[in-house]
Design a protein around this motif. Structure first.
Motif, PDB file in Angstrom:
ATOM      1  N   GLN A 137      29.331  47.363  44.006  1.00 54.54           N
ATOM      2  CA  GLN A 137      30.781  47.182  43.980  1.00 54.54           C
ATOM      3  C   GLN A 137      31.470  48.537  43.891  1.00 54.54           C
ATOM      4  O   GLN A 137      30.869  49.536  43.489  1.00 54.54           O
ATOM      5  CB  GLN A 137      31.209  46.353  42.762  1.00 54.54           C
ATOM      6  CG  GLN A 137      30.574  45.003  42.608  1.00 54.54           C
ATOM      7  CD  GLN A 137      31.070  44.309  41.364  1.00 54.54           C
ATOM      8  OE1 GLN A 137      32.191  43.783  41.312  1.00 54.54           O
ATOM      9  NE2 GLN A 137      30.254  44.307  40.326  1.00 54.54           N
ATOM     10  N   LYS A 138      32.731  48.532  44.229  1.00 48.59           N
ATOM     11  CA  LYS A 138      33.597  49.684  44.027  1.00 48.59           C
ATOM     12  C   LYS A 138      34.479  49.427  42.818  1.00 48.59           C
ATOM     13  O   LYS A 138      34.811  48.283  42.496  1.00 48.59           O
ATOM     14  CB  LYS A 138      34.454  49.951  45.273  1.00 48.59           C
ATOM     15  CG  LYS A 138      33.658  50.396  46.492  1.00 48.59           C
ATOM     16  CD  LYS A 138      32.999  51.755  46.259  1.00 48.59           C
ATOM     17  CE  LYS A 138      32.266  52.225  47.494  1.00 48.59           C
ATOM     18  NZ  LYS A 138      31.589  53.538  47.279  1.00 48.59           N
ATOM     19  N   ASP A 139      34.860  50.486  42.156  1.00 49.66           N
ATOM     20  CA  ASP A 139      35.714  50.385  40.974  1.00 49.66           C
ATOM     21  C   ASP A 139      37.045  49.740  41.350  1.00 49.66           C
ATOM     22  O   ASP A 139      37.779  50.242  42.200  1.00 49.66           O
ATOM     23  CB  ASP A 139      35.942  51.771  40.387  1.00 49.66           C
ATOM     24  CG  ASP A 139      36.820  51.740  39.146  1.00 49.66           C
ATOM     25  OD1 ASP A 139      37.002  50.653  38.574  1.00 49.66           O
ATOM     26  OD2 ASP A 139      37.328  52.810  38.762  1.00 49.66           O
ATOM     27  N   GLY A 146      31.972  56.482  42.579  1.00 50.36           N
ATOM     28  CA  GLY A 146      30.609  56.065  42.865  1.00 50.36           C
ATOM     29  C   GLY A 146      30.485  54.563  43.065  1.00 50.36           C
ATOM     30  O   GLY A 146      31.442  53.800  42.900  1.00 50.36           O
ATOM     31  N   SER A 147      29.288  54.128  43.426  1.00 48.93           N
ATOM     32  CA  SER A 147      28.992  52.711  43.605  1.00 48.93           C
ATOM     33  C   SER A 147      28.487  52.131  42.290  1.00 48.93           C
ATOM     34  O   SER A 147      27.754  52.791  41.539  1.00 48.93           O
ATOM     35  CB  SER A 147      27.942  52.523  44.703  1.00 48.93           C
ATOM     36  OG  SER A 147      27.629  51.164  44.856  1.00 48.93           O
ATOM     37  N   LEU A 148      28.868  50.894  41.994  1.00 48.57           N
ATOM     38  CA  LEU A 148      28.479  50.224  40.756  1.00 48.57           C
ATOM     39  C   LEU A 148      27.515  49.089  41.097  1.00 48.57           C
ATOM     40  O   LEU A 148      27.848  48.206  41.883  1.00 48.57           O
ATOM     41  CB  LEU A 148      29.718  49.665  40.045  1.00 48.57           C
ATOM     42  CG  LEU A 148      30.831  50.676  39.733  1.00 48.57           C
ATOM     43  CD1 LEU A 148      32.075  49.948  39.231  1.00 48.57           C
ATOM     44  CD2 LEU A 148      30.352  51.692  38.700  1.00 48.57           C
ATOM     45  N   MET A 506      35.233  37.003  38.775  1.00 45.80           N
ATOM     46  CA  MET A 506      33.941  37.159  39.435  1.00 45.80           C
ATOM     47  C   MET A 506      33.743  38.596  39.912  1.00 45.80           C
ATOM     48  O   MET A 506      34.720  39.311  40.163  1.00 45.80           O
ATOM     49  CB  MET A 506      33.841  36.223  40.632  1.00 45.80           C
ATOM     50  CG  MET A 506      33.822  34.745  40.278  1.00 45.80           C
ATOM     51  SD  MET A 506      32.246  34.240  39.574  1.00 45.80           S
ATOM     52  CE  MET A 506      31.177  34.363  41.022  1.00 45.80           C
ATOM     53  N   PRO A 507      32.490  39.027  40.078  1.00 46.47           N
ATOM     54  CA  PRO A 507      32.253  40.331  40.684  1.00 46.47           C
ATOM     55  C   PRO A 507      32.554  40.274  42.177  1.00 46.47           C
ATOM     56  O   PRO A 507      32.608  39.188  42.772  1.00 46.47           O
ATOM     57  CB  PRO A 507      30.759  40.568  40.433  1.00 46.47           C
ATOM     58  CG  PRO A 507      30.184  39.190  40.363  1.00 46.47           C
ATOM     59  CD  PRO A 507      31.240  38.350  39.696  1.00 46.47           C
TER      60      PRO A 507
END
Length: 538
Positions: A137-139, A146-148, A506-507
């Motif tokens: 995910q992105k912030d 960065g990527s999460l 949700m993510p």
């Protein structure tokens, strides 16, 4: 959450742990080793099924296995495992053992560092279940570039301790997986860690939440696994920030709980608004939250079991009376559109009663003869208490008595749907939104909305409550969802059979969003079993 702790006080002789009860806050102990028989818990090393990442664990890790006690009750209240043994309750069967001097505390892991899956705790059943799969995910705040994906810390909770919102006290722990007990959500263990500070996590239901009071705040403890040489000498957030990338940690905390999703639009739901030192975090957690004591839990469980049995006996007597023709149901009872009440008078005040488990519950000895009378007696006298009981004390086992289990499942869906902002309108035979007004009160008074309801009207509401809750889930709105079985890759494969609250956040994972449209929630072949001989053709 003052209301929450007032309801807790129904079962205990102590006051709730709010900021307004300073005297009682000071009575919360820093160590409860004298309150329980600690010999019931084993500190032997145990071998567990490895988590998704295979890691050679350090030998001699001081972990604690639980002996099932909270769910070691009659089978009408709680199911057993395949061997016939009681299940472990991950929240109540462990002890926190907080020590202010060295700032150490026991915690139970939910989502280990680098895990491919996020897990959560169902407080009612005491079982851990898979919440969702991790994804890149992105912030959502667009601050971290960065990527999460998988979390760089272990997320868990402190057993038997609630935070100021009435939720299990959350803690995040830094340390290599090698020094963490092997993670198996079916058989959780607790492990001791050092608290080095805390962060203030805030939640917004519908962003932007322009006013400060629209953000709900809670303390999240930050700890380190002192068995890990990298974190062995770290005892403050200042030291921790020199070891980890704080901006990355903050981004994960603000994204992994989910976000508000409306079509292609995504908005934040969580933010970290500040941090506090270890001593203040430790003291705040103990004084502003709630630390369940051994004697309190005994009274709570005893009182709730008595209430559950009282409700079920009343329902059985009612069916028997109706079957033998003793019903006094008035089918000509007047109904009026005047149930759309004056919002200025819509104030619902529930009765507060103390209960030590020995209180005599109301209701005629011979039983009611009409469902309306039975339901309203319960609703006016015990509905608030039932909701508190249901949150902490398991109500039934589907294997123990299937009719009893589904009866309570429907009663819970009715009451929980009301609690999240709906009310049933009998003349229209429909559930209506019941939002909060500017004065902080609901638009419609829940008692007045039921005054002109006939038994048939009330009984139609139960199946309808299931439909509304399922619609809320697919719409990503705050809701309760029914979890039968935790299945799928990374899941526990445990039977849950419980209503679980979700914020609807949700993510940003397309695969997880698609699952909502295909998942099996409440059984489609289970319907409310009416008490009176009529057809509920909704």
């Amino acid at each position: 959450m003052m209301t929450f702790f007032l309801v807790i006080a129904i079962f205990f002789s102590i006051s709730s742990c709010s900021s307004k009860s300073k005297k009682k806050n000071e009575e919360l102990p820093l160590n409860i080793t004298d309150d329980v028989d600690t010999s019931k818990e084993s500190t032997e090393n145990v071998e567990k099924v490895p988590e998704t990442v295979t890691v050679e664990r350090e030998k001699g890790l001081p972990i604690v296995e639980a002996i099932p006690q909270w769910l070691n009750v009659d089978r009408r209240f709680s199911p057993r495992d395949r061997e016939g043994d009681p299940l472990i309750h991950a929240f109540f069967d462990f002890l926190p053992f907080p020590e202010l001097k060295d700032k150490k505390i026991n915690f139970v892991a939910l989502t280990p560092v680098k895990s491919k899956f996020a897990y959560s705790l169902d407080l009612h059943s005491g079982q851990i279940y898979k919440k969702f799969n991790m994804c890149n995910q992105k912030d959502v705040w667009k601050s971290y570039r960065g990527s999460l994906s998988s979390v760089p810390y272990t997320e868990g909770f402190v057993p038997r301790m609630l935070d100021q919102l009435g939720e299990p006290l959350k803690i995040v722990v830094f340390g290599n997986l090698r020094y963490l007990a092997s993670f198996d959500p079916k058989t959780p263990v607790s492990q001791r860690v050092r608290v080095v500070g805390g962060v203030i996590e805030q939640y917004c239901e519908y962003y932007p939440c322009a006013f400060r009071n629209q953000w709900q705040s809670r303390l999240v403890l930050v700890g380190v696994n002192h068995k890990d040489p990298k974190f062995e000498k770290i005892d403050s957030l200042t030291d921790l920030k020199k070891t980890i990338k704080w901006s990355k940690f903050k981004a994960y905390m603000e994204n992994m709980g989910g976000r508000l999703i409306r079509g292609k639009e995504q908005k934040p739901a969580y933010r970290i608004s500040g941090s506090i030192n270890a001593n203040d975090a430790f003291n705040y957690a103990l004084k502003k939250g709630h630390h369940f004591k051994f004697d309190e839990l005994a009274k709570l469980r005893k009182g709730c079991h008595k209430l559950y049995d009282h409700m079920w006996r009343g329902a059985e007597k009612l069916r028997k009376n109706i079957k033998h023709g003793r019903s006094t149901r008035n089918t000509s009872k007047l109904r009026s559109e005047s149930l759309v009440v004056d919002i200025k008078k819509s104030i619902f005040k529930d009765k507060k009663k103390s209960n030590d488990g020995d209180e005599k519950l109301s209701g005629p000895v011979e039983g009611f003869t009409d469902f309306e009378d039975y339901f309203m007696d319960f609703y006016k006298n015990y509905s608030k208490r039932y909701l508190t009981c249901h949150r902490f004390v398991r109500v039934s086992s589907v294997r123990g008595n299937i009719d009893r289990h589904w009866f309570f499942a429907f009663m819970t869906s009715f009451l929980e749907l009301e609690r999240i902002g709906f009310t049933y309108h009998c003349p229209k035979r429909a559930w209506l939104a019941n939002p909060y007004l500017a004065n902080g009160k609901r638009q419609f008074d829940l008692i007045r909305m039921k005054k002109s309801c006939r038994s048939e009207d009330l009984e139609r509401a139960f199946d309808g409550s299931i439909t509304i809750l399922q619609g809320l889930r697919k719409s990503l709105m705050p809701h309760y969802f029914y979890k039968q079985y935790d299945d799928g890759i990374g899941s526990t494969h445990q039977r849950i059979y419980s209503w679980i609250y979700s914020t609807g956040k949700m993510p940003a994972c397309k695969a997880e969003l698609k699952k909502l449209n295909s998942e099996i929630g409440f059984p489609v072949d289970v319907n409310w079993k009416p008490f009176h001989p009529y057809t509920l053709d909704i």
